[in-house]
Design a protein around this motif. Structure first.
Motif, PDB file in Angstrom:
ATOM      1  N   UNK A   1      78.508  42.013  40.214  1.00 59.40           N
ATOM      2  CA  UNK A   1      79.685  42.036  41.051  1.00 59.40           C
ATOM      3  C   UNK A   1      80.567  43.121  40.662  1.00 59.40           C
ATOM      4  N   UNK A   2      80.488  43.614  39.309  1.00 61.60           N
ATOM      5  CA  UNK A   2      81.279  44.791  38.904  1.00 61.60           C
ATOM      6  C   UNK A   2      80.730  45.878  39.392  1.00 61.60           C
ATOM      7  N   UNK A   3      79.517  46.240  39.546  1.00 58.85           N
ATOM      8  CA  UNK A   3      78.809  47.249  39.968  1.00 58.85           C
ATOM      9  C   UNK A   3      79.106  47.457  41.771  1.00 58.85           C
ATOM     10  N   UNK A   4      79.094  46.172  42.325  1.00 57.91           N
ATOM     11  CA  UNK A   4      79.298  46.361  43.746  1.00 57.91           C
ATOM     12  C   UNK A   4      80.696  46.859  44.018  1.00 57.91           C
TER      13      UNK A   4
ATOM     14  N   UNK B   1      84.693  50.450  46.125  1.00 59.94           N
ATOM     15  CA  UNK B   1      85.921  51.293  45.914  1.00 59.94           C
ATOM     16  C   UNK B   1      85.755  52.829  46.324  1.00 59.94           C
ATOM     17  N   UNK B   2      84.422  53.327  45.860  1.00 58.45           N
ATOM     18  CA  UNK B   2      84.154  54.625  46.620  1.00 58.45           C
ATOM     19  C   UNK B   2      83.968  54.664  48.018  1.00 58.45           C
ATOM     20  N   UNK B   3      83.573  53.605  48.638  1.00 55.58           N
ATOM     21  CA  UNK B   3      83.299  53.885  49.938  1.00 55.58           C
ATOM     22  C   UNK B   3      84.709  53.590  50.812  1.00 55.58           C
ATOM     23  N   UNK B   4      85.565  52.959  49.913  1.00 56.12           N
ATOM     24  CA  UNK B   4      87.017  52.742  50.353  1.00 56.12           C
ATOM     25  C   UNK B   4      87.952  53.889  50.395  1.00 56.12           C
ATOM     26  N   UNK B   5      87.529  54.634  49.291  1.00 56.15           N
ATOM     27  CA  UNK B   5      88.216  56.090  49.317  1.00 56.15           C
ATOM     28  C   UNK B   5      87.859  57.265  50.345  1.00 56.15           C
TER      29      UNK B   5
END
Length: 470
Positions: free
Chosen positions: A359-362, A367-371
């Motif tokens: 879950x932490x990796x996901x 967050x990268x995709x959101x940015x």
């Protein structure tokens, strides 16, 4: 005797009448700032003035008192609709003006049926705060209003009743202080409404600004392929004022004039136009009745008070199943213990730790995709200066302005224009035309001056519309 009231930026006007005959006309002067563009800005002072008028002329305020209002906050629009019921028409108007108020529950709405062949209506919406301000001000003065009518509707009815206006394209202008209402009619049908801020300290400067507004209307008729304007009429002005307006008219093919609103034997001043229009043509849209209808609409949208029978039903059911619940609770507690033992076993705890790591990796990759999405949205929201936009600003605006330089900053969507023209009024026409052409969201003056005799220079910052002009 009935009474028609109009409160302009300069005075209160009251006409007492029987049938179509004027029996009395009185006015009361107002200082600047009491009323602005249809909005009461000093309720207490206006109430005081109305009290004094009622004391001096009590017969004018006994019964049948109607108010006619006009201003930019009284929204109106021509709408093409299917045939609907009264409730559906009101909902259509409410939805069309939904962006004009925090909630549709704040909009007092009405409509007037226009052209039956096109199923056209004039939709009207006003914030209920403004309508309540009218009502409370007159109530505080001891005057009971029987109706609140709308100026735009009265003008439409006036043109409909004036057959000589049914065979050409004309403009009806109403000047109130430094604001002007302009309505464009083609063959007696209302097709466009605009409001203009007038500029100038002297009357001649204000009238010159009023005539200059024709440039935008001419451009509109040509862009919409409407017949050329033949007449521009100004209500509320004297014959001498008409001569001044005509002297400033650069369009020799457009006749400047005025129209007689009242044709009785009594003499009424030109500025009594709205009070006269209300007497003859007001009443289709009644904001007073619409305000009452709004309260009924809001009440109908509230959820019904069903909690009492529902609560009684719950109590009845609880009593019936109380014994069953005691047994079920005991049985479920046993199952819960078994489940807790399983959840705390070594194998399950190990799987939970592995799941937490995944879950932490996901979340990290999310967050990268959101940015990345935010960056893409930001880039797409930037205003773009298209070739058509440059052409409209530099050449195709149709105003006597020479653009000297254009600087565009993509990050801000701001285009800085340095230009020259004959005088400051022309620069104002240029700014108005950019709005009409849909080039700009906003325009700000950055500087102006005279660089030579007869040459006026100015600098403006244009916030371009997102996506540019197609």
């Amino acid at each position: 005797m009935k009474s028609s009231i109009y409160v302009s930026a300069e005075q209160i006007q009251v006409i007492g009448y029987l049938g179509n005959s004027v029996k009395q006309y009185v006015t009361y002067p107002l200082p600047e700032g009491t009323m602005y563009n249809g909005t009461i800005t000093d309720n207490a002072f206006l109430t005081e003035c109305l009290v004094l008028m009622k004391k001096e002329h009590p017969d004018l305020f006994k019964s049948g008192v109607t108010l006619i209002v006009d201003g930019s906050t009284i929204l109106s629009r021509r709408l093409i609709t299917p045939k609907l019921s009264n409730t559906q028409y009101l909902q259509l108007v409410r939805d069309d003006f939904a962006d004009s108020a925090p909630s549709t529950a704040d909009l007092v709405c009405g409509y007037l049926k226009l052209d039956a062949s096109e199923n056209a209506i004039l939709g009207c919406a006003v914030n209920k705060v403004q309508v309540d301000s009218y009502i409370s001000t007159f109530n505080d003065a001891g005057i009971k209003l029987s109706g609140i009518h709308v100026g735009v509707e009265a003008i439409i009815n006036f043109v409909k009743a004036t057959t000589e206006l049914h065979h050409s394209t004309v403009v009806i202008n109403v000047i109130d202080g430094l604001t002007m209402l302009s309505m464009l009619f083609q063959n007696g049908k209302s097709i466009f409404v605009s409001r203009t801020r007038l500029y100038g300290d002297a009357k001649e400067q204000v009238y010159q600004s009023a005539v200059a507004n024709l440039n935008g209307l001419i451009q509109f008729t040509r862009s919409e392929k409407i017949n050329e304007i033949t007449h521009s009429y100004y209500l509320g002005v004297s014959p001498a004022d008409v001569n001044v307006l005509a002297a400033f008219n650069p369009h020799t093919d457009i006749t400047i004039g005025t129209l007689p609103v009242y044709r009785g034997r009594e003499e009424l001043p030109p500025e009594s136009h709205f009070a006269c229009l209300n007497m003859h043509y007001g009443g289709g849209i009644d904001l007073l009745a619409s305000r009452v209808a709004l309260d009924k609409y809001v009440k109908s949208q509230q959820p019904k008070k069903l909690w009492i029978p529902i609560l009684a039903g719950y109590i009845f059911v609880l009593v019936l199943i109380a014994g069953v619940l005691a047994f079920l609770i005991h049985r479920e507690n046993t199952k819960i213990k078994e489940i807790n033992d399983y959840l705390h076993s070594t194998s399950v705890v190990q799987k939970q730790e592995e799941l937490g790591l995944l879950m932490r990796e996901t979340r990290y990759y999310d967050e990268i995709l959101r940015q990345m999405d935010e960056k893409t949205d930001w880039e797409e929201s930037l205003a773009k200066a298209t070739s058509n936009t440059f052409d409209l600003i530099a050449v195709a605006h149709g105003v006597g302005v020479d653009v000297q330089s254009m600087d565009f900053t993509e990050d801000t969507g701001i285009m800085r224009i340095r230009a020259t023209c004959a005088d400051a009024n022309v620069s104002s026409d240029y700014v108005d035309m950019l709005y009409i052409l849909g080039v700009a969201d906003s325009i700000e003056y950055r500087g102006y001056g005279t660089i030579a005799e007869g040459v006026f220079s100015f600098t403006i910052d244009i916030a371009l519309k997102t996506g540019g002009v197609s």
